[in-house]
Motif scaffolding. Sequence first.
Motif, PDB file in Angstrom:
ATOM      1  N   VAL A   1       0.868  -1.169   0.000  1.00  0.00           N
ATOM      2  CA  VAL A   1       0.000   0.000   0.000  1.00  0.00           C
ATOM      3  C   VAL A   1       0.909   1.225   0.000  1.00  0.00           C
ATOM      4  N   TRP A   2       0.757   2.059  -1.008  1.00  0.00           N
ATOM      5  CA  TRP A   2       1.605   3.236  -1.163  1.00  0.00           C
ATOM      6  C   TRP A   2       0.730   4.482  -1.260  1.00  0.00           C
ATOM      7  N   PRO A   3       0.456   5.136  -0.142  1.00  0.00           N
ATOM      8  CA  PRO A   3      -0.326   6.375  -0.209  1.00  0.00           C
ATOM      9  C   PRO A   3       0.373   7.397  -1.108  1.00  0.00           C
ATOM     10  N   THR A   4      -0.428   8.259  -1.727  1.00  0.00           N
ATOM     11  CA  THR A   4       0.125   9.252  -2.642  1.00  0.00           C
ATOM     12  C   THR A   4      -0.393  10.647  -2.291  1.00  0.00           C
ATOM     13  N   LEU A   5       0.409  11.639  -2.621  1.00  0.00           N
ATOM     14  CA  LEU A   5       0.017  13.021  -2.398  1.00  0.00           C
ATOM     15  C   LEU A   5       0.686  13.914  -3.426  1.00  0.00           C
ATOM     16  N   ARG A   6       0.189  15.119  -3.515  1.00  0.00           N
ATOM     17  CA  ARG A   6       0.775  16.137  -4.383  1.00  0.00           C
ATOM     18  C   ARG A   6       1.157  17.337  -3.539  1.00  0.00           C
ATOM     19  N   ALA A   7       2.129  18.081  -4.037  1.00  0.00           N
ATOM     20  CA  ALA A   7       2.650  19.216  -3.280  1.00  0.00           C
ATOM     21  C   ALA A   7       2.842  20.431  -4.173  1.00  0.00           C
ATOM     22  N   ARG A   8       2.650  21.615  -3.592  1.00  0.00           N
ATOM     23  CA  ARG A   8       2.902  22.865  -4.315  1.00  0.00           C
ATOM     24  C   ARG A   8       4.393  22.984  -4.624  1.00  0.00           C
ATOM     25  N   ASP A   9       5.232  22.628  -3.629  1.00  0.00           N
ATOM     26  CA  ASP A   9       6.687  22.641  -3.793  1.00  0.00           C
ATOM     27  C   ASP A   9       7.190  21.250  -3.411  1.00  0.00           C
TER      28      ASP A   9
ATOM     29  N   LEU B   1      -5.279  15.186  -7.046  1.00  0.00           N
ATOM     30  CA  LEU B   1      -5.092  15.342  -5.603  1.00  0.00           C
ATOM     31  C   LEU B   1      -4.733  16.790  -5.279  1.00  0.00           C
ATOM     32  N   HIS B   2      -5.256  17.288  -4.183  1.00  0.00           N
ATOM     33  CA  HIS B   2      -5.006  18.672  -3.793  1.00  0.00           C
ATOM     34  C   HIS B   2      -3.957  18.737  -2.690  1.00  0.00           C
ATOM     35  N   PRO B   3      -2.954  19.611  -2.831  1.00  0.00           N
ATOM     36  CA  PRO B   3      -1.928  19.749  -1.808  1.00  0.00           C
ATOM     37  C   PRO B   3      -2.541  20.046  -0.437  1.00  0.00           C
ATOM     38  N   GLY B   4      -1.945  19.462   0.575  1.00  0.00           N
ATOM     39  CA  GLY B   4      -2.373  19.724   1.946  1.00  0.00           C
ATOM     40  C   GLY B   4      -3.555  18.904   2.413  1.00  0.00           C
ATOM     41  N   SER B   5      -4.069  18.003   1.587  1.00  0.00           N
ATOM     42  CA  SER B   5      -5.260  17.237   1.961  1.00  0.00           C
ATOM     43  C   SER B   5      -4.940  15.800   2.374  1.00  0.00           C
ATOM     44  N   PHE B   6      -3.672  15.460   2.478  1.00  0.00           N
ATOM     45  CA  PHE B   6      -3.226  14.111   2.782  1.00  0.00           C
ATOM     46  C   PHE B   6      -3.136  13.885   4.292  1.00  0.00           C
TER      47      PHE B   6
ATOM     48  N   GLY C   1      10.641  21.984  12.329  1.00  0.00           N
ATOM     49  CA  GLY C   1       9.543  22.896  12.061  1.00  0.00           C
ATOM     50  C   GLY C   1       8.180  22.285  11.835  1.00  0.00           C
ATOM     51  N   ALA C   2       7.998  20.994  12.128  1.00  0.00           N
ATOM     52  CA  ALA C   2       6.668  20.401  11.989  1.00  0.00           C
ATOM     53  C   ALA C   2       5.722  21.057  12.992  1.00  0.00           C
ATOM     54  N   GLU C   3       4.506  21.352  12.560  1.00  0.00           N
ATOM     55  CA  GLU C   3       3.499  21.956  13.433  1.00  0.00           C
ATOM     56  C   GLU C   3       2.813  20.852  14.244  1.00  0.00           C
ATOM     57  N   VAL C   4       2.937  20.915  15.555  1.00  0.00           N
ATOM     58  CA  VAL C   4       2.363  19.883  16.419  1.00  0.00           C
ATOM     59  C   VAL C   4       0.853  20.072  16.516  1.00  0.00           C
ATOM     60  N   THR C   5       0.114  19.027  16.188  1.00  0.00           N
ATOM     61  CA  THR C   5      -1.345  19.055  16.329  1.00  0.00           C
ATOM     62  C   THR C   5      -1.802  18.177  17.492  1.00  0.00           C
ATOM     63  N   SER C   6      -0.958  17.245  17.904  1.00  0.00           N
ATOM     64  CA  SER C   6      -1.221  16.408  19.072  1.00  0.00           C
ATOM     65  C   SER C   6       0.132  16.003  19.649  1.00  0.00           C
TER      66      SER C   6
ATOM     67  N   VAL D   1       1.473  15.682  13.695  1.00  0.00           N
ATOM     68  CA  VAL D   1       2.026  16.955  13.236  1.00  0.00           C
ATOM     69  C   VAL D   1       1.492  17.248  11.832  1.00  0.00           C
ATOM     70  N   ARG D   2       1.739  18.492  11.407  1.00  0.00           N
ATOM     71  CA  ARG D   2       1.421  18.915  10.044  1.00  0.00           C
ATOM     72  C   ARG D   2       2.729  19.322   9.371  1.00  0.00           C
ATOM     73  N   ASP D   3       2.882  18.969   8.098  1.00  0.00           N
ATOM     74  CA  ASP D   3       4.069  19.367   7.345  1.00  0.00           C
ATOM     75  C   ASP D   3       3.848  20.762   6.748  1.00  0.00           C
ATOM     76  N   PRO D   4       4.859  21.359   6.113  1.00  0.00           N
ATOM     77  CA  PRO D   4       4.711  22.714   5.572  1.00  0.00           C
ATOM     78  C   PRO D   4       3.614  22.868   4.522  1.00  0.00           C
ATOM     79  N   GLU D   5       3.185  21.790   3.879  1.00  0.00           N
ATOM     80  CA  GLU D   5       2.110  21.852   2.886  1.00  0.00           C
ATOM     81  C   GLU D   5       0.738  21.728   3.543  1.00  0.00           C
ATOM     82  N   GLY D   6       0.698  21.382   4.835  1.00  0.00           N
ATOM     83  CA  GLY D   6      -0.570  21.228   5.543  1.00  0.00           C
ATOM     84  C   GLY D   6      -1.037  19.797   5.705  1.00  0.00           C
ATOM     85  N   ASN D   7      -0.286  18.837   5.186  1.00  0.00           N
ATOM     86  CA  ASN D   7      -0.650  17.430   5.337  1.00  0.00           C
ATOM     87  C   ASN D   7      -0.518  17.004   6.791  1.00  0.00           C
ATOM     88  N   ARG D   8      -1.365  16.077   7.203  1.00  0.00           N
ATOM     89  CA  ARG D   8      -1.383  15.606   8.588  1.00  0.00           C
ATOM     90  C   ARG D   8      -0.704  14.251   8.695  1.00  0.00           C
TER      91      ARG D   8
END
Length: 136
Positions: A10-18, A73-78, A98-103, A117-124
Amino acid sequence: MTAVPPPPQVWPTLRARDARALIAFLVEAFGFEATAVHADGDLVQHAQLSWPLGGGIMLGSARDEDPDDPWPLHPGSFGAYVVTDDPDALFARAVAHGAEVTSPLHDTDYGSRDFAVRDPEGNRWSFGTYRGEPRG
């Protein structure tokens, strides 16, 4: 002789602005390994980031809106849960990069030690020691 389990398929996929910056962040902050990066300049067509305990993710650069895009796929929705043997060290590493802690780090009632955490693109990203229930 102990049977070796098959590799994860199983290989989850995502897209990124950068995508290049996100790849660097995921390698530095979380410890993914950039196994393959196929790019045309700044446009990453396909990247495979392997997780040290097995499996990994695939990602690429976000595309302009295209109704014919077969993978829109939309960036930040992963979001993903990733198993780690040392959540405390990984939490410190992620925060230091620099990961944003959410829990914050915590022990769960089902025996896992987790954080999110959340990465710079907003992914969780959620990391923990829970390896799932045994298949029966």
